[in-house]
Design an enzyme around this catalytic site. Sequence first.
Site, PDB file in Angstrom:
ATOM      1  N   TYR A 194      -3.167  47.624  95.973  1.00 63.48           N
ATOM      2  CA  TYR A 194      -1.894  47.799  96.775  1.00 63.48           C
ATOM      3  C   TYR A 194      -1.762  46.769  97.860  1.00 63.48           C
ATOM      4  CZ  TYR A 194      -1.622  52.563  95.190  1.00 63.48           C
ATOM      5  OH  TYR A 194      -1.498  53.753  94.468  1.00 63.48           O
ATOM      6  N   LYS A 251       2.148  46.557  87.243  1.00 68.57           N
ATOM      7  CA  LYS A 251       2.107  47.826  87.031  1.00 68.57           C
ATOM      8  C   LYS A 251       3.201  48.748  87.820  1.00 68.57           C
ATOM      9  CE  LYS A 251      -1.256  51.784  86.992  1.00 68.57           C
ATOM     10  NZ  LYS A 251      -0.397  52.850  88.082  1.00 68.57           N
ATOM     11  N   THR A 258       0.354  47.067  91.738  1.00 64.70           N
ATOM     12  CA  THR A 258       1.185  48.311  91.827  1.00 64.70           C
ATOM     13  C   THR A 258       2.510  47.926  92.492  1.00 64.70           C
ATOM     14  OG1 THR A 258      -0.732  50.044  91.385  1.00 64.70           O
ATOM     15  CG2 THR A 258       1.300  50.767  92.515  1.00 64.70           C
ATOM     16  N   TYR A 267      -4.073  67.511  94.263  1.00 65.75           N
ATOM     17  CA  TYR A 267      -3.794  66.008  94.276  1.00 65.75           C
ATOM     18  C   TYR A 267      -4.103  65.383  93.136  1.00 65.75           C
ATOM     19  CZ  TYR A 267      -4.677  61.115  95.348  1.00 65.75           C
ATOM     20  OH  TYR A 267      -4.527  59.793  95.113  1.00 65.75           O
ATOM     21  N   SER A 302      -9.265  51.521  91.276  1.00 69.73           N
ATOM     22  CA  SER A 302      -8.468  51.817  92.364  1.00 69.73           C
ATOM     23  C   SER A 302      -8.458  51.012  93.569  1.00 69.73           C
ATOM     24  CB  SER A 302      -8.037  53.399  92.411  1.00 69.73           C
ATOM     25  OG  SER A 302      -7.343  53.515  93.732  1.00 69.73           O
ATOM     26  N   GLY A 324      -5.250  57.845  82.787  1.00 77.61           N
ATOM     27  CA  GLY A 324      -5.581  58.347  84.251  1.00 77.61           C
ATOM     28  C   GLY A 324      -6.202  59.724  84.605  1.00 77.61           C
ATOM     29  N   HIS A 368       3.730  55.831  87.595  1.00 75.55           N
ATOM     30  CA  HIS A 368       2.823  56.182  88.709  1.00 75.55           C
ATOM     31  C   HIS A 368       2.210  57.743  88.397  1.00 75.55           C
ATOM     32  CE1 HIS A 368       1.253  54.363  92.433  1.00 75.55           C
ATOM     33  NE2 HIS A 368       0.487  55.781  92.570  1.00 75.55           N
TER      34      HIS A 368
END
Length: 424
Positions: free
Chosen positions: A185, A286, A211, A80, A162, A364, A310
Amino acid sequence: KHQELVHHLLYYSRPQHYLHLCPLVLLLPPFSSPVPAGDCNCLQQEQCGVHQLIAKMTITNITEYQAIAKQKLPKMAYDYYASGAEDEWTLKENTEAFSRILFRPRILIDVSKIDITTTVLGFKISMPIMIAPTAFQKMAHPEGEYATARAASAADTIMTLSSWATSSVEEVASTGPGIRFFQLYVYKDRKVVEQLVRRAERAGFKAIALTVDTPRLGRREADIKNRFVLPPNLTLKNFEGLNLGKMDQAADSGLASYVAGQIDRTLSWKDVKWLQSITTMPILVKGVITAEDTRLAVENGAAGIIVSNHGARQLDYVPATISALEEVVQAARGQIPVFLDGGVRRGTDVFKALALGAAGVFIGRPVVMALAVEGEAGVRNLLRMVREEFELTMALSGCTSLADITRNHVVTEADRLAVMPSRL
């Protein structure tokens, strides 16, 4: 089971350090196939030469964390964090594009004192190196976002939390003082979004990183193969009380199914205005990689832009962020700051981004790898290494402050071909 790790580590170790490795590792040079996990007889880590090698090894750059994290993490978790979309061309290009930018250093300049402090949206930080939002950090380490927040605060830099964190905005705020941004989000239920933004503001977060490149989740084939889902002991903490904190098992990727069910595909520029009406926090957009969208971001009152693809996890075959940066910077015309997120692995990469006009960079994926290996200490070490590399690059380029770093310090592929980037 240790062969792939050892094969990597041999590049960074002297031969005498691996003479006493687990015998199974040494039987099969050149480490072409893994030893089945059940065949390793090292019952305790301290009895295994591979683990001893890891303990003795001095990690000298941040990419070394990833090889160790791959061995340490469950496959579903590592895949992931590490994978990209489809063919993963952009995933490779995000880092490789930096290697095609060369330096034009200046000499005979007094570099005995170097200042790398900067200001981001009015907040003074120790360096132009910040932490990007990465989801599900407790899959990497039990302390997850707590550890990352403490490491960022110790380094006097910004952490971006996040939306899909495994620690809530309140929990992260409880770790102590620090400058923190919140990545957002936009859900179909706008009341959920409004509540979350106001919670972040009350918890002391200083900006929203909106985002904008995820109306649908990119096709991440590793997650599909693994049928990715959050481990049962973890939830999306920010949504726990809203019956949106759990991710159900799916026939392919549980995350893709979650996004399809919850994330608003109608998101548009008018929603930037709506966000501005419900918060006083500045909004960074972003996911911008074109001049056209840069101009729209400026027109719609964005406080800044984060050039991002991303982490190469959405649309494959888009340019590396460092390749898209100059187009965005030129279109912004100095009206708002432009930041870069994606592919930064060295202090030299930070310098290249700043030379091409970035006001700072976000890191990140490497943060999660360092977190997986050494927890808070790993993230602290990562930030220290990148900072020291960046300071060294400045000194060797003849720069004593960020203002000294100019476009003349680098040569891009376009420069070598005598073709300037698009000025759309």
